[in-house]
Design a protein around this motif. Sequence first.
Motif, mmCIF file in Angstrom:
data_model
loop_
_atom_site.group_PDB
_atom_site.id
_atom_site.type_symbol
_atom_site.label_atom_id
_atom_site.label_comp_id
_atom_site.label_asym_id
_atom_site.label_seq_id
_atom_site.Cartn_x
_atom_site.Cartn_y
_atom_site.Cartn_z
ATOM 1 N N ILE A 158 -5.349 -0.334 0.489
ATOM 2 C CA ILE A 158 -5.422 -1.298 -0.609
ATOM 3 C C ILE A 158 -4.023 -1.446 -1.188
ATOM 4 C CG2 ILE A 158 -6.416 -1.809 -2.870
ATOM 5 C CD1 ILE A 158 -8.773 0.037 -2.054
ATOM 6 N N LYS A 159 -3.584 -2.688 -1.357
ATOM 7 C CA LYS A 159 -2.233 -2.908 -1.877
ATOM 8 C C LYS A 159 -2.134 -2.468 -3.330
ATOM 9 C CE LYS A 159 -0.663 -6.264 1.353
ATOM 10 N NZ LYS A 159 0.133 -7.428 1.598
ATOM 11 N N ASP A 160 -1.039 -1.794 -3.609
ATOM 12 C CA ASP A 160 -0.742 -1.324 -4.965
ATOM 13 C C ASP A 160 0.286 -2.264 -5.587
ATOM 14 O OD1 ASP A 160 -2.280 1.172 -4.683
ATOM 15 O OD2 ASP A 160 -0.771 1.624 -3.170
ATOM 16 N N GLU A 161 0.386 -2.225 -6.912
ATOM 17 C CA GLU A 161 1.339 -3.071 -7.636
ATOM 18 C C GLU A 161 2.559 -2.259 -8.039
ATOM 19 O OE1 GLU A 161 -0.257 -5.084 -11.017
ATOM 20 O OE2 GLU A 161 -1.909 -5.964 -9.876
ATOM 21 N N ASP A 179 0.857 -1.183 0.000
ATOM 22 C CA ASP A 179 0.000 0.000 0.000
ATOM 23 C C ASP A 179 0.892 1.233 0.000
ATOM 24 O OD1 ASP A 179 -1.958 1.893 0.243
ATOM 25 O OD2 ASP A 179 -2.372 1.465 2.353
ATOM 26 N N ASN A 189 -7.051 4.427 -9.875
ATOM 27 C CA ASN A 189 -7.725 3.429 -10.727
ATOM 28 C C ASN A 189 -6.776 2.410 -11.336
ATOM 29 O OD1 ASN A 189 -10.298 4.586 -10.281
ATOM 30 N ND2 ASN A 189 -9.821 6.160 -11.809
ATOM 31 N N SER A 190 -5.662 2.170 -10.690
ATOM 32 C CA SER A 190 -4.657 1.183 -11.141
ATOM 33 C C SER A 190 -4.155 1.436 -12.553
ATOM 34 C CB SER A 190 -5.203 -0.240 -11.009
ATOM 35 O OG SER A 190 -5.456 -0.538 -9.660
ATOM 36 N N LYS A 242 1.014 0.674 -10.226
ATOM 37 C CA LYS A 242 -0.432 0.786 -10.395
ATOM 38 C C LYS A 242 -1.017 1.073 -9.020
ATOM 39 C CE LYS A 242 -0.503 -2.363 -14.311
ATOM 40 N NZ LYS A 242 -1.031 -3.626 -14.852
ATOM 41 N N LEU A 243 -1.411 2.325 -8.821
ATOM 42 C CA LEU A 243 -1.950 2.760 -7.543
ATOM 43 C C LEU A 243 -3.467 2.596 -7.529
ATOM 44 C CD1 LEU A 243 0.113 6.051 -7.130
ATOM 45 C CD2 LEU A 243 0.607 3.805 -6.156
ATOM 46 N N SER A 244 -3.981 1.989 -6.477
ATOM 47 C CA SER A 244 -5.428 1.788 -6.369
ATOM 48 C C SER A 244 -6.164 3.123 -6.330
ATOM 49 C CB SER A 244 -5.745 0.964 -5.126
ATOM 50 O OG SER A 244 -5.225 1.597 -3.975
ATOM 51 N N SER A 245 -5.572 4.132 -5.709
ATOM 52 C CA SER A 245 -6.217 5.451 -5.625
ATOM 53 C C SER A 245 -6.270 6.174 -6.971
ATOM 54 C CB SER A 245 -5.499 6.328 -4.597
ATOM 55 O OG SER A 245 -4.168 6.571 -5.010
ATOM 56 N N ASP A 274 -4.182 4.014 1.257
ATOM 57 C CA ASP A 274 -5.638 3.859 1.224
ATOM 58 C C ASP A 274 -6.068 2.466 1.686
ATOM 59 O OD1 ASP A 274 -4.884 2.285 -0.910
ATOM 60 O OD2 ASP A 274 -6.167 3.273 -2.378
#
Length: 189
Positions: free
Chosen positions: A34-37, A28, A55-56, A50-53, A32
């Motif tokens: 949520i884990k990001d890539e 994360d 929209n990846s 790719k950030l979840s905040s 937020d």
Amino acid sequence: MNTLRLLFLFCFLTISKKCYAQDLLLKDLDNDTIKDEILFDRKNTQIICKLSSQNSLPIKSKKLDDLNDTSGIELTKNGFQFYNHSMRSGYYCQFRYNTAQNKIELIGMSRYSDGNAAQDGSGESSVNLLTHQYIGEWIRVDLKLKKRIKIPTIKKSYTTNKVYLQQFSVKQPDDFVEFCDNIRNNMVY
């Protein structure tokens, strides 16, 4: 004959995996929950986040030229770092999510060198890009005395523009290495 085919298949798959592999980390980054890539795309030699905040959607570095097989990414306490090692030297570039800018920022770099066979030019250095503080610990060889001499710790200011992941290339670590070498080579001891 079957053993030879299996050996060939194993070699082919190993080489294919190395050429087209992606190193994937999950963390994360943008806080937020949520884990990001974070990916290191070896085929295209790019770091991709790719950030979840956001929209990846992929955020990509520039193409990273002149990398060694021993390059990659790994997690750090507050983000991740990219590394590139060669036989006698290497560097790390640390990244962290900047909440004010909503971007992934290069916040520090470090490097090491084993120098030449006599260890002339060996040592390590780092720069904190948030405070602009450079610290270097280096060794020189005194040819007259025929011994290694530790140069006093070098502390200097290192100023550069902010660099976000989209602007990152090997230019930043190359510039840092050049800065280190110039300081070290011009030291009077």
